[in-house]
Design an enzyme around this catalytic site. Structure first.
Site, PDB file in Angstrom:
ATOM      1  N   ASP A 162      -0.377  -0.781   1.331  1.00 34.57           N
ATOM      2  CA  ASP A 162      -0.682  -0.330  -0.204  1.00 34.57           C
ATOM      3  C   ASP A 162      -0.047  -0.716  -1.230  1.00 34.57           C
ATOM      4  O   ASP A 162      -0.761  -1.404  -2.726  1.00 34.57           O
ATOM      5  CB  ASP A 162      -0.478   1.730  -0.597  1.00 34.57           C
ATOM      6  CG  ASP A 162       0.699   1.872   0.043  1.00 34.57           C
ATOM      7  OD1 ASP A 162       1.343   1.095   0.596  1.00 34.57           O
ATOM      8  OD2 ASP A 162       0.757   3.368  -0.361  1.00 34.57           O
ATOM      9  N   ASP A 208       6.990  -3.327  -2.576  1.00 34.17           N
ATOM     10  CA  ASP A 208       8.372  -2.982  -3.371  1.00 34.17           C
ATOM     11  C   ASP A 208       9.476  -3.478  -2.559  1.00 34.17           C
ATOM     12  O   ASP A 208       9.609  -5.194  -2.991  1.00 34.17           O
ATOM     13  CB  ASP A 208       8.006  -1.158  -2.897  1.00 34.17           C
ATOM     14  CG  ASP A 208       8.841  -0.985  -3.870  1.00 34.17           C
ATOM     15  OD1 ASP A 208       9.525  -1.359  -4.972  1.00 34.17           O
ATOM     16  OD2 ASP A 208      10.047   0.214  -3.638  1.00 34.17           O
ATOM     17  N   LYS A 228       4.740  -5.534  -5.692  1.00 30.93           N
ATOM     18  CA  LYS A 228       5.453  -5.308  -7.291  1.00 30.93           C
ATOM     19  C   LYS A 228       6.635  -6.317  -6.699  1.00 30.93           C
ATOM     20  O   LYS A 228       7.791  -6.379  -5.987  1.00 30.93           O
ATOM     21  CB  LYS A 228       6.556  -3.604  -6.473  1.00 30.93           C
ATOM     22  CG  LYS A 228       6.272  -3.194  -7.922  1.00 30.93           C
ATOM     23  CD  LYS A 228       7.056  -1.672  -7.754  1.00 30.93           C
ATOM     24  CE  LYS A 228       5.741  -0.154  -7.574  1.00 30.93           C
ATOM     25  NZ  LYS A 228       7.554   0.788  -6.840  1.00 30.93           N
ATOM     26  N   PHE A 263       6.912   2.786 -11.374  1.00 31.47           N
ATOM     27  CA  PHE A 263       6.104   3.070 -10.520  1.00 31.47           C
ATOM     28  C   PHE A 263       4.779   4.265 -10.553  1.00 31.47           C
ATOM     29  O   PHE A 263       4.253   4.559 -11.546  1.00 31.47           O
ATOM     30  CB  PHE A 263       6.918   5.197 -10.419  1.00 31.47           C
ATOM     31  CG  PHE A 263       6.669   5.419  -9.103  1.00 31.47           C
ATOM     32  CD1 PHE A 263       7.869   5.121  -7.995  1.00 31.47           C
ATOM     33  CD2 PHE A 263       6.067   6.680  -8.672  1.00 31.47           C
ATOM     34  CE1 PHE A 263       7.461   5.387  -6.199  1.00 31.47           C
ATOM     35  CE2 PHE A 263       5.999   7.363  -7.415  1.00 31.47           C
ATOM     36  CZ  PHE A 263       6.208   6.885  -6.653  1.00 31.47           C
ATOM     37  N   ASP A 266       0.880   7.887  -3.513  1.00 30.00           N
ATOM     38  CA  ASP A 266       1.301   9.849  -4.278  1.00 30.00           C
ATOM     39  C   ASP A 266       3.242   9.984  -4.849  1.00 30.00           C
ATOM     40  O   ASP A 266       3.851   8.607  -5.271  1.00 30.00           O
ATOM     41  CB  ASP A 266       1.763   9.737  -3.189  1.00 30.00           C
ATOM     42  CG  ASP A 266       3.534   9.529  -1.928  1.00 30.00           C
ATOM     43  OD1 ASP A 266       3.440   9.116  -1.991  1.00 30.00           O
ATOM     44  OD2 ASP A 266       3.980  10.380  -2.152  1.00 30.00           O
ATOM     45  N   ARG A 298      -2.771  11.760  -4.833  1.00 31.99           N
ATOM     46  CA  ARG A 298      -3.154  10.408  -4.270  1.00 31.99           C
ATOM     47  C   ARG A 298      -4.518  10.083  -4.262  1.00 31.99           C
ATOM     48  O   ARG A 298      -5.399   9.610  -3.844  1.00 31.99           O
ATOM     49  CB  ARG A 298      -2.642  10.873  -2.518  1.00 31.99           C
ATOM     50  CG  ARG A 298      -1.988  10.668  -1.808  1.00 31.99           C
ATOM     51  CD  ARG A 298      -1.577  10.559  -0.629  1.00 31.99           C
ATOM     52  NE  ARG A 298       0.231  10.353  -0.100  1.00 31.99           N
ATOM     53  CZ  ARG A 298       0.684   9.958   0.551  1.00 31.99           C
ATOM     54  NH1 ARG A 298       0.696   9.180  -0.132  1.00 31.99           N
ATOM     55  NH2 ARG A 298       1.820  10.106   1.141  1.00 31.99           N
TER      56      ARG A 298
END
Ligand code: IMP
Ligand code: MG
Length: 175
Positions: free
Chosen positions: A99, A102, A130, A151, A158, A164
């Site tokens: 997904d 980070d 990200k 975020f 989530d 979600r």
């Protein structure tokens, strides 16, 4: 989280457009070779469902479940494997479907674990990259959307297991 503390960052239309493009890129790169998509649960469940339908190459699917987050919005750095692959990946063309990348710790950990199982090839596809938060040197081969910091929730992503189901991706005001 109050609704006024979030705003749409990436619309469902934008998400669909980028996934169509990713599907085309992947189909072009692999042609008639069989691909094994490895979805990282839970966050990628909607992304992989939409992506696999945009891929024309023959595809099989499997999942791993990793957890790196507590209930906050910061990575703990500790990656826990809660579900292993069910199909062997040896000699297969594998694409890990994430997904979001980070800090990169989750992906680095998974990538190295898969690599020692000797796949024929191993690539990474992420819906969101990200970049500003990267702490380890890892690059996705296929990237849906790049963003800096912040975020986000929705479309599989989530906060404390909630949101979600939102069809668009929202930026959360963390202040
Ligand atoms: P990393 O190990 O720091 O790269 O963390 C990756 C995982 O953290 C992702 O697969 C997500 O599950 C979660 N994560 C990172 N950023 C966000 C975000 O903005 N919203 C929701 N989940 C996130
Ligand atoms: Mg994830």
């Amino acid at each position: 989280m109050a609704e006024q503390n979030r705003k749409i960052l990436f619309s469902r239309e934008r998400i669909a457009t980028e996934i169509k493009r990713l599907g085309q890129e992947i189909s072009q790169d692999y042609g008639n070779q069989e691909i094994m998509l490895v979805g990282v649960l839970k966050g990628s469940f909607l992304f992989i469902a939409d992506l696999i339908r945009e891929i024309e190459s023959p595809s099989v699917i499997d999942f791993v479940r990793l957890a790196s987050y507590g209930s906050g919005t910061q990575t703990s750095g500790i990656i826990e494997f809660r579900k292993e692959l069910e199909m062997p990946i040896r000699d297969r063309h594998v694409i890990v479907v994430e997904d979001i990348v980070d800090s990169g710790y989750t992906l680095e950990c998974l990538y190295n674990k898969l690599l020692i199982q000797e796949p024929r090839s191993l690539k990474i596809c992420t819906l969101i990259d990200k970049r500003a938060r990267r702490e380890v040197e890892i690059e996705a081969d296929y990237i849906g959307i790049s963003m800096e910091d912040g975020f986000i929730i929705g479309y599989g992503l989530d906060h404390d297991e909630k949101y979600r189901n939102l069809p668009d991706i929202y930026l959360v005001d963390e202040s």
